[in-house]
Write a protein that holds these residues in place. Structure first.
Motif, PDB file in Angstrom:
ATOM      1  N   GLU A 153       0.865  -1.233   0.067  1.00 25.60           N
ATOM      2  CA  GLU A 153      -0.030   0.012  -0.152  1.00 25.60           C
ATOM      3  C   GLU A 153       0.911   1.094   0.031  1.00 25.60           C
ATOM      4  OE1 GLU A 153      -3.914  -1.389   2.373  1.00 25.60           O
ATOM      5  OE2 GLU A 153      -2.790   0.299   3.174  1.00 25.60           O
ATOM      6  N   GLY A 154       0.225   2.378  -0.722  1.00 24.33           N
ATOM      7  CA  GLY A 154       0.981   3.775  -0.672  1.00 24.33           C
ATOM      8  C   GLY A 154      -0.306   4.424   0.315  1.00 24.33           C
ATOM      9  N   TRP A 155       0.349   5.125   1.407  1.00 22.94           N
ATOM     10  CA  TRP A 155      -0.157   5.867   2.189  1.00 22.94           C
ATOM     11  C   TRP A 155       0.157   7.458   1.727  1.00 22.94           C
ATOM     12  CZ3 TRP A 155       0.411   3.756   7.897  1.00 22.94           C
ATOM     13  CH2 TRP A 155      -0.346   2.405   7.758  1.00 22.94           C
ATOM     14  N   LEU A 156      -0.798   8.126   1.237  1.00 22.73           N
ATOM     15  CA  LEU A 156      -0.859   9.654   0.914  1.00 22.73           C
ATOM     16  C   LEU A 156      -1.556  10.279   2.108  1.00 22.73           C
ATOM     17  CD1 LEU A 156      -0.410  12.077  -0.598  1.00 22.73           C
ATOM     18  CD2 LEU A 156      -2.715  11.589  -1.672  1.00 22.73           C
ATOM     19  N   VAL A 157      -0.680  10.912   2.990  1.00 24.87           N
ATOM     20  CA  VAL A 157      -1.615  11.656   3.998  1.00 24.87           C
ATOM     21  C   VAL A 157      -1.534  13.208   3.624  1.00 24.87           C
ATOM     22  CG1 VAL A 157      -1.195  12.194   6.434  1.00 24.87           C
ATOM     23  CG2 VAL A 157      -0.336  10.152   5.580  1.00 24.87           C
ATOM     24  N   LEU A 158      -2.787  13.586   3.192  1.00 26.18           N
ATOM     25  CA  LEU A 158      -2.943  14.915   2.612  1.00 26.18           C
ATOM     26  C   LEU A 158      -4.151  15.932   3.318  1.00 26.18           C
ATOM     27  CD1 LEU A 158      -1.722  16.771   0.296  1.00 26.18           C
ATOM     28  CD2 LEU A 158      -3.455  15.648  -1.023  1.00 26.18           C
ATOM     29  N   SER A 159      -3.701  17.200   3.751  1.00 29.47           N
ATOM     30  CA  SER A 159      -4.945  18.023   4.129  1.00 29.47           C
ATOM     31  C   SER A 159      -5.652  18.517   3.017  1.00 29.47           C
ATOM     32  CB  SER A 159      -4.245  19.313   4.768  1.00 29.47           C
ATOM     33  OG  SER A 159      -5.423  20.378   4.602  1.00 29.47           O
ATOM     34  N   ASP A 160      -7.044  18.704   3.104  1.00 26.43           N
ATOM     35  CA  ASP A 160      -7.602  19.187   1.904  1.00 26.43           C
ATOM     36  C   ASP A 160      -7.764  20.724   2.010  1.00 26.43           C
ATOM     37  OD1 ASP A 160      -9.441  19.751   3.833  1.00 26.43           O
ATOM     38  OD2 ASP A 160     -11.123  18.551   3.105  1.00 26.43           O
ATOM     39  N   LEU A 161      -7.056  21.370   2.737  1.00 29.92           N
ATOM     40  CA  LEU A 161      -7.171  22.857   2.744  1.00 29.92           C
ATOM     41  C   LEU A 161      -7.100  23.319   1.210  1.00 29.92           C
ATOM     42  CD1 LEU A 161      -7.333  25.368   4.671  1.00 29.92           C
ATOM     43  CD2 LEU A 161      -4.942  25.349   4.507  1.00 29.92           C
ATOM     44  N   ALA A 162      -6.105  22.926   0.425  1.00 30.05           N
ATOM     45  CA  ALA A 162      -6.072  23.540  -0.964  1.00 30.05           C
ATOM     46  C   ALA A 162      -7.554  23.505  -1.643  1.00 30.05           C
ATOM     47  CB  ALA A 162      -5.165  22.676  -1.687  1.00 30.05           C
ATOM     48  N   ARG A 208      -9.916  26.724   7.246  1.00 30.83           N
ATOM     49  CA  ARG A 208      -9.116  25.980   8.201  1.00 30.83           C
ATOM     50  C   ARG A 208     -10.291  25.390   8.917  1.00 30.83           C
ATOM     51  NH1 ARG A 208      -3.981  27.234   7.887  1.00 30.83           N
ATOM     52  NH2 ARG A 208      -3.484  29.773   7.445  1.00 30.83           N
ATOM     53  N   ALA A 209     -11.533  25.946   9.412  1.00 32.04           N
ATOM     54  CA  ALA A 209     -12.208  25.188  10.301  1.00 32.04           C
ATOM     55  C   ALA A 209     -13.207  24.093   9.510  1.00 32.04           C
ATOM     56  CB  ALA A 209     -13.541  26.103  10.479  1.00 32.04           C
ATOM     57  N   ALA A 210     -13.132  23.891   8.109  1.00 36.47           N
ATOM     58  CA  ALA A 210     -13.802  22.960   7.511  1.00 36.47           C
ATOM     59  C   ALA A 210     -12.588  21.946   6.837  1.00 36.47           C
ATOM     60  CB  ALA A 210     -14.325  23.600   6.274  1.00 36.47           C
ATOM     61  N   GLU A 211     -11.310  22.166   7.203  1.00 35.56           N
ATOM     62  CA  GLU A 211     -10.135  21.572   6.866  1.00 35.56           C
ATOM     63  C   GLU A 211     -10.329  19.858   7.563  1.00 35.56           C
ATOM     64  OE1 GLU A 211      -5.387  21.363   6.953  1.00 35.56           O
ATOM     65  OE2 GLU A 211      -6.458  22.839   8.213  1.00 35.56           O
ATOM     66  N   ILE A 212     -10.046  19.024   6.673  1.00 37.88           N
ATOM     67  CA  ILE A 212      -9.882  17.571   7.112  1.00 37.88           C
ATOM     68  C   ILE A 212      -8.526  17.370   6.446  1.00 37.88           C
ATOM     69  CG2 ILE A 212     -10.843  15.314   6.652  1.00 37.88           C
ATOM     70  CD1 ILE A 212     -13.377  16.447   6.603  1.00 37.88           C
ATOM     71  N   THR A 213      -7.787  16.378   7.442  1.00 43.90           N
ATOM     72  CA  THR A 213      -6.343  15.624   6.999  1.00 43.90           C
ATOM     73  C   THR A 213      -7.013  14.259   6.844  1.00 43.90           C
ATOM     74  OG1 THR A 213      -5.113  17.262   8.034  1.00 43.90           O
ATOM     75  CG2 THR A 213      -4.100  15.091   7.434  1.00 43.90           C
ATOM     76  N   SER A 214      -6.520  13.545   5.611  1.00 39.89           N
ATOM     77  CA  SER A 214      -6.896  12.123   5.387  1.00 39.89           C
ATOM     78  C   SER A 214      -5.522  11.359   4.916  1.00 39.89           C
ATOM     79  CB  SER A 214      -7.533  12.216   4.045  1.00 39.89           C
ATOM     80  OG  SER A 214      -9.152  12.767   4.339  1.00 39.89           O
ATOM     81  N   LEU A 215      -5.669  10.226   5.406  1.00 35.91           N
ATOM     82  CA  LEU A 215      -4.713   9.222   4.951  1.00 35.91           C
ATOM     83  C   LEU A 215      -5.352   8.213   3.987  1.00 35.91           C
ATOM     84  CD1 LEU A 215      -2.261   6.964   7.053  1.00 35.91           C
ATOM     85  CD2 LEU A 215      -3.501   5.903   5.389  1.00 35.91           C
TER      86      LEU A 215
END
Length: 221
Positions: A153-162, A208-215
């Motif tokens: 597996e590849g784990w991409l850890v990324l915020s959706d702030l963009a 920022r209040a709506a931001e989610i960080t996902s793996l």
């Protein structure tokens, strides 16, 4: 700075982004490890791409990976990671190589937490946040299939702030994943805990209040 997932401190060097956003470290610390095809046990080799202070490489080593290879394109980051892994008594279990993105060979698990804003940084330290044109994100996704062992597996850890700032869409991200011959096997989300997410005076407070960080758990089709 203290890293609860390690129960220890890491020491960011000048010009190396500090892991102040602990949610991404916690995601890597708690996500179940993949079990490669034909094995009863979990992954034996992991790559940590863009290691920075070496914090994720340390977390992976503490989780029992037999071998971890950490990379970065910054000589300062490579020196910082080596220093921290030595302090944590993990230098014998983690190879720090580079500069570059992918090391040679394949791994059962490839982890990458690229900068989450596709824009130009204004300083060396800001390179931990800003990724011009999403180059590192695209480089990781484009090269992942060639560096994964079967069943890995590849784990991409990324915020959706963009996405909340209108700099990238979810459809854009999914299209790059698909074009790379990858499929999404799962996703784990978390909310940010840093102080700016609750600062109503911040001009970017709504985003920022709506931001989610996902793996994102990625596999080869």
């Amino acid at each position: 700075m203290e890293v609860p997932a390690l129960g220890a401190r890491v020491h960011p060097h000048y010009g190396v982004f500090s892991p102040v956003r602990g949610e991404y470290v916690d995601l890597v610390a708690r996500t179940p490890l993949p079990v490669p095809a034909g094995r009863a046990a979990g992954p034996r080799i992991a790559f940590d791409l863009g290691t920075g202070t070496g914090v994720l490489a340390a977390v992976l080593a503490r989780r029992g990976l037999g071998r971890v290879v950490a990379t970065d394109d910054s000589p300062r980051a490579l020196a910082c990671a080596r220093d921290n892994l030595h302090r944590l008594n993990l230098a014998a279990r983690v190879d720090v190589v580079g500069p570059g993105l992918f090391p040679e060979g394949r791994a059962d698990l490839v982890v990458c937490n690229p900068p989450w804003i596709p824009a130009r940084p204004s300083s060396v330290r800001d390179r931990g946040v800003y990724d011009p044109g999403g180059a590192m994100l695209r480089g990781f996704l484009g090269g992942l299939a060639a560096h994964l062992e079967p069943g890995g597996e590849g784990w991409l850890v990324l915020s959706d702030l963009a996405e909340h700032l209108g700099l990238r869409t979810r459809a854009d991200l999914l299209a790059v994943i698909e074009a790379a011959g990858l499929r999404v096997a799962g996703r784990i989300d978390t909310r940010p805990r840093h102080a700016r997410a609750a600062d109503t005076g911040d001009p970017l407070h709504a985003a920022r209040a709506a931001e989610i960080t996902s793996l994102w758990r990625l596999r080869i089709d």
